[in-house]
Write a protein that holds these residues in place. Structure first.
Motif, PDB file in Angstrom:
ATOM      1  N   LYS A 168      -0.231   2.862  -4.465  1.00  0.00           N
ATOM      2  CA  LYS A 168      -0.580   2.801  -3.058  1.00  0.00           C
ATOM      3  C   LYS A 168      -0.948   1.375  -2.664  1.00  0.00           C
ATOM      4  O   LYS A 168      -1.695   0.695  -3.367  1.00  0.00           O
ATOM      5  CB  LYS A 168      -1.752   3.750  -2.783  1.00  0.00           C
ATOM      6  CG  LYS A 168      -2.092   3.873  -1.314  1.00  0.00           C
ATOM      7  CD  LYS A 168      -3.216   4.862  -1.109  1.00  0.00           C
ATOM      8  CE  LYS A 168      -3.580   4.962   0.374  1.00  0.00           C
ATOM      9  NZ  LYS A 168      -4.696   5.904   0.601  1.00  0.00           N
ATOM     10  N   PHE A 169      -0.412   0.931  -1.529  1.00  0.00           N
ATOM     11  CA  PHE A 169      -0.721  -0.406  -1.041  1.00  0.00           C
ATOM     12  C   PHE A 169      -2.178  -0.459  -0.606  1.00  0.00           C
ATOM     13  O   PHE A 169      -2.672   0.431   0.081  1.00  0.00           O
ATOM     14  CB  PHE A 169       0.206  -0.747   0.131  1.00  0.00           C
ATOM     15  CG  PHE A 169      -0.060  -2.096   0.735  1.00  0.00           C
ATOM     16  CD1 PHE A 169       0.260  -3.249   0.039  1.00  0.00           C
ATOM     17  CD2 PHE A 169      -0.633  -2.207   1.989  1.00  0.00           C
ATOM     18  CE1 PHE A 169       0.013  -4.491   0.592  1.00  0.00           C
ATOM     19  CE2 PHE A 169      -0.877  -3.442   2.548  1.00  0.00           C
ATOM     20  CZ  PHE A 169      -0.551  -4.590   1.847  1.00  0.00           C
ATOM     21  N   GLU A 170      -2.874  -1.516  -0.974  1.00  0.00           N
ATOM     22  CA  GLU A 170      -4.310  -1.581  -0.747  1.00  0.00           C
ATOM     23  C   GLU A 170      -4.674  -2.283   0.558  1.00  0.00           C
ATOM     24  O   GLU A 170      -5.801  -2.176   1.025  1.00  0.00           O
ATOM     25  CB  GLU A 170      -4.981  -2.310  -1.924  1.00  0.00           C
ATOM     26  CG  GLU A 170      -4.834  -1.582  -3.253  1.00  0.00           C
ATOM     27  CD  GLU A 170      -5.462  -2.352  -4.403  1.00  0.00           C
ATOM     28  OE1 GLU A 170      -5.925  -3.472  -4.161  1.00  0.00           O
ATOM     29  OE2 GLU A 170      -5.485  -1.822  -5.513  1.00  0.00           O
ATOM     30  N   GLY A 171      -3.751  -3.047   1.151  1.00  0.00           N
ATOM     31  CA  GLY A 171      -4.085  -3.810   2.341  1.00  0.00           C
ATOM     32  C   GLY A 171      -3.872  -3.022   3.625  1.00  0.00           C
ATOM     33  O   GLY A 171      -3.664  -1.811   3.634  1.00  0.00           O
ATOM     34  N   LEU A 172      -3.931  -3.755   4.746  1.00  0.00           N
ATOM     35  CA  LEU A 172      -3.761  -3.153   6.065  1.00  0.00           C
ATOM     36  C   LEU A 172      -2.313  -3.238   6.530  1.00  0.00           C
ATOM     37  O   LEU A 172      -1.779  -2.290   7.094  1.00  0.00           O
ATOM     38  CB  LEU A 172      -4.681  -3.854   7.074  1.00  0.00           C
ATOM     39  CG  LEU A 172      -4.792  -3.231   8.457  1.00  0.00           C
ATOM     40  CD1 LEU A 172      -5.473  -1.869   8.366  1.00  0.00           C
ATOM     41  CD2 LEU A 172      -5.578  -4.142   9.400  1.00  0.00           C
ATOM     42  N   ILE A 173      -1.672  -4.382   6.279  1.00  0.00           N
ATOM     43  CA  ILE A 173      -0.284  -4.605   6.692  1.00  0.00           C
ATOM     44  C   ILE A 173       0.559  -4.817   5.445  1.00  0.00           C
ATOM     45  O   ILE A 173       0.400  -5.826   4.742  1.00  0.00           O
ATOM     46  CB  ILE A 173      -0.162  -5.836   7.623  1.00  0.00           C
ATOM     47  CG1 ILE A 173      -1.151  -5.735   8.787  1.00  0.00           C
ATOM     48  CG2 ILE A 173       1.266  -5.972   8.128  1.00  0.00           C
ATOM     49  CD1 ILE A 173      -0.910  -4.584   9.717  1.00  0.00           C
ATOM     50  N   GLU A 174       1.450  -3.890   5.156  1.00  0.00           N
ATOM     51  CA  GLU A 174       2.196  -3.924   3.894  1.00  0.00           C
ATOM     52  C   GLU A 174       3.127  -5.126   3.799  1.00  0.00           C
ATOM     53  O   GLU A 174       3.400  -5.617   2.709  1.00  0.00           O
ATOM     54  CB  GLU A 174       2.984  -2.630   3.724  1.00  0.00           C
ATOM     55  CG  GLU A 174       3.574  -2.456   2.334  1.00  0.00           C
ATOM     56  CD  GLU A 174       4.022  -1.035   2.074  1.00  0.00           C
ATOM     57  OE1 GLU A 174       4.494  -0.782   0.949  1.00  0.00           O
ATOM     58  OE2 GLU A 174       3.892  -0.181   2.976  1.00  0.00           O
ATOM     59  N   GLU A 175       3.641  -5.612   4.928  1.00  0.00           N
ATOM     60  CA  GLU A 175       4.575  -6.736   4.878  1.00  0.00           C
ATOM     61  C   GLU A 175       3.877  -8.081   4.662  1.00  0.00           C
ATOM     62  O   GLU A 175       4.531  -9.106   4.465  1.00  0.00           O
ATOM     63  CB  GLU A 175       5.395  -6.800   6.167  1.00  0.00           C
ATOM     64  CG  GLU A 175       4.593  -7.071   7.426  1.00  0.00           C
ATOM     65  CD  GLU A 175       5.413  -6.882   8.679  1.00  0.00           C
ATOM     66  OE1 GLU A 175       5.974  -7.876   9.153  1.00  0.00           O
ATOM     67  OE2 GLU A 175       5.484  -5.743   9.180  1.00  0.00           O
ATOM     68  N   LEU A 176       2.544  -8.096   4.689  1.00  0.00           N
ATOM     69  CA  LEU A 176       1.785  -9.322   4.464  1.00  0.00           C
ATOM     70  C   LEU A 176       1.244  -9.355   3.041  1.00  0.00           C
ATOM     71  O   LEU A 176       0.929  -8.309   2.469  1.00  0.00           O
ATOM     72  CB  LEU A 176       0.625  -9.431   5.454  1.00  0.00           C
ATOM     73  CG  LEU A 176       1.001  -9.621   6.924  1.00  0.00           C
ATOM     74  CD1 LEU A 176      -0.261  -9.647   7.789  1.00  0.00           C
ATOM     75  CD2 LEU A 176       1.813 -10.896   7.133  1.00  0.00           C
ATOM     76  N   PRO A 177       1.109 -10.562   2.458  1.00  0.00           N
ATOM     77  CA  PRO A 177       0.573 -10.651   1.089  1.00  0.00           C
ATOM     78  C   PRO A 177      -0.917 -10.352   1.045  1.00  0.00           C
ATOM     79  O   PRO A 177      -1.628 -10.529   2.031  1.00  0.00           O
ATOM     80  CB  PRO A 177       0.852 -12.114   0.707  1.00  0.00           C
ATOM     81  CG  PRO A 177       0.875 -12.845   2.015  1.00  0.00           C
ATOM     82  CD  PRO A 177       1.460 -11.891   3.008  1.00  0.00           C
ATOM     83  N   MET A 178      -1.360  -9.884  -0.105  1.00  0.00           N
ATOM     84  CA  MET A 178      -2.798  -9.732  -0.355  1.00  0.00           C
ATOM     85  C   MET A 178      -3.320 -11.054  -0.909  1.00  0.00           C
ATOM     86  O   MET A 178      -2.720 -11.653  -1.794  1.00  0.00           O
ATOM     87  CB  MET A 178      -3.047  -8.611  -1.357  1.00  0.00           C
ATOM     88  CG  MET A 178      -2.708  -7.218  -0.849  1.00  0.00           C
ATOM     89  SD  MET A 178      -3.827  -6.649   0.454  1.00  0.00           S
ATOM     90  CE  MET A 178      -5.368  -6.464  -0.464  1.00  0.00           C
ATOM     91  N   LEU A 179      -4.450 -11.497  -0.389  1.00  0.00           N
ATOM     92  CA  LEU A 179      -5.041 -12.750  -0.850  1.00  0.00           C
ATOM     93  C   LEU A 179      -5.751 -12.544  -2.179  1.00  0.00           C
ATOM     94  O   LEU A 179      -6.513 -11.592  -2.345  1.00  0.00           O
ATOM     95  CB  LEU A 179      -6.037 -13.273   0.189  1.00  0.00           C
ATOM     96  CG  LEU A 179      -6.829 -14.524  -0.206  1.00  0.00           C
ATOM     97  CD1 LEU A 179      -5.911 -15.735  -0.375  1.00  0.00           C
ATOM     98  CD2 LEU A 179      -7.920 -14.817   0.818  1.00  0.00           C
TER      99      LEU A 179
END
Length: 282
Positions: A44-55
């Motif tokens: 599962k993607f952990e961020g808010l916007i999947e098309e953006l990288p996680m910092l």
């Protein structure tokens, strides 16, 4: 003979249909099993916007992707939220241009018609409306930035004394971004000597990946230079940086290329000409 042949055909048909029923049943069972038991759900993607990288912060042998995030966050914000996205480059909020206030003389001359005054009032209304819309987008952008941080990045950011207040308020994405940039690019530990040592260690261990293109590696190399500069490390000359870049290329793919460049540099040295290495990083 005829009866025996008919029996054989009949037995063959029974065998054929029996096998087919068995195969279908087996295939159905396999599909059912794979769907209910053996099927592995994607992470599962952990961020808010999947098309953006996680910092993520810097770690041993890997520099933070803060500069990549800056590029992606800015483009996404400009596209979806407008001028507030300029804060990533300017490190300040965009301010719409305030309409010029008419002078008393201009208003006196305009008095019979009132066109100038009406135009000014309309421009001021638009100006105030734009300011309000920009302010209303701040909590949205804050939520985007905060949720594109890994837990490790949030932990690194928490070392900044202003972080807790900014997170509690949830309405100042610029201040959050300044903290993110500072803690991920300029300071990892808060102790300059340790930060310099960590940056130099990353420079030493940086290598091109087996499936990484030269352009992708060049971008990582430039990000590494930015990280070095941020903690006060003096950068190498263009010639030395070019040689260092060549040494870090994937030997499996680029060894012949590096050998050719070295031979070419030797020939140019015999002719009294400078090497072309510095041109590689341009």
């Amino acid at each position: 003979m005829g009866k025996e042949s008919n029996n054989n055909r009949s037995n063959g048909r029974k065998h054929y249909y029996s096998n087919n029923r068995s195969v279908k049943k087996h295939e159905y069972k396999t599909n059912k099993d794979s769907a209910t038991i053996n099927h592995v759900q994607p992470k599962k993607f952990e961020g808010l916007i999947e098309e953006l990288p996680m910092l993520y912060p810097s770690s041993e042998g890997q520099i933070s992707n803060i500069l990549k995030c800056e590029e992606k966050f800015e483009a996404y914000t400009l596209l979806h939220y407008g001028a507030i996205g300029k804060m990533f480059h300017d490190l300040e909020y965009y301010k719409p241009k305030k309409p010029k206030t008419p002078t008393n003389e201009e208003l006196t001359e305009d008095a019979p018609h009132g066109l100038l005054k009406a135009l000014y009032l309309q421009e001021m209304k638009t100006y105030e409306s734009e300011k309000l819309k920009l302010k209303e987008k701040r909590p949205i952008l804050f939520a985007l930035l905060y949720n594109q941080m890994t837990k490790e990045s949030q932990q690194v950011c928490s070392r900044d004394p202003s972080y807790k207040y900014v997170v509690d308020e949830k309405d100042d994405p610029l201040e959050l971004w300044i903290i993110m940039r500072k803690t991920h690019l300029e300071s990892q530990t808060g102790i300059n000597a340790l930060d310099r040592q960590a940056a130099l260690q990353m420079q030493h261990s940086l290598k091109q990946g087996a499936n990484e293109s030269i352009l992708e590696f060049k971008k990582r190399y430039e990000d590494m230079e930015e990280a070095l500069k941020a903690v006060g490390v003096e950068l190498m000359s263009h010639s030395d940086a070019a040689l260092d870049f060549l040494k870090k290329l994937d030997e499996t793919r680029y060894a012949p290329f590096v050998v050719w460049l070295n031979n070419e540099a030797s020939l140019r040295a015999i002719e009294g000409l400078p090497p072309k290495f510095p041109q590689l990083l341009r």
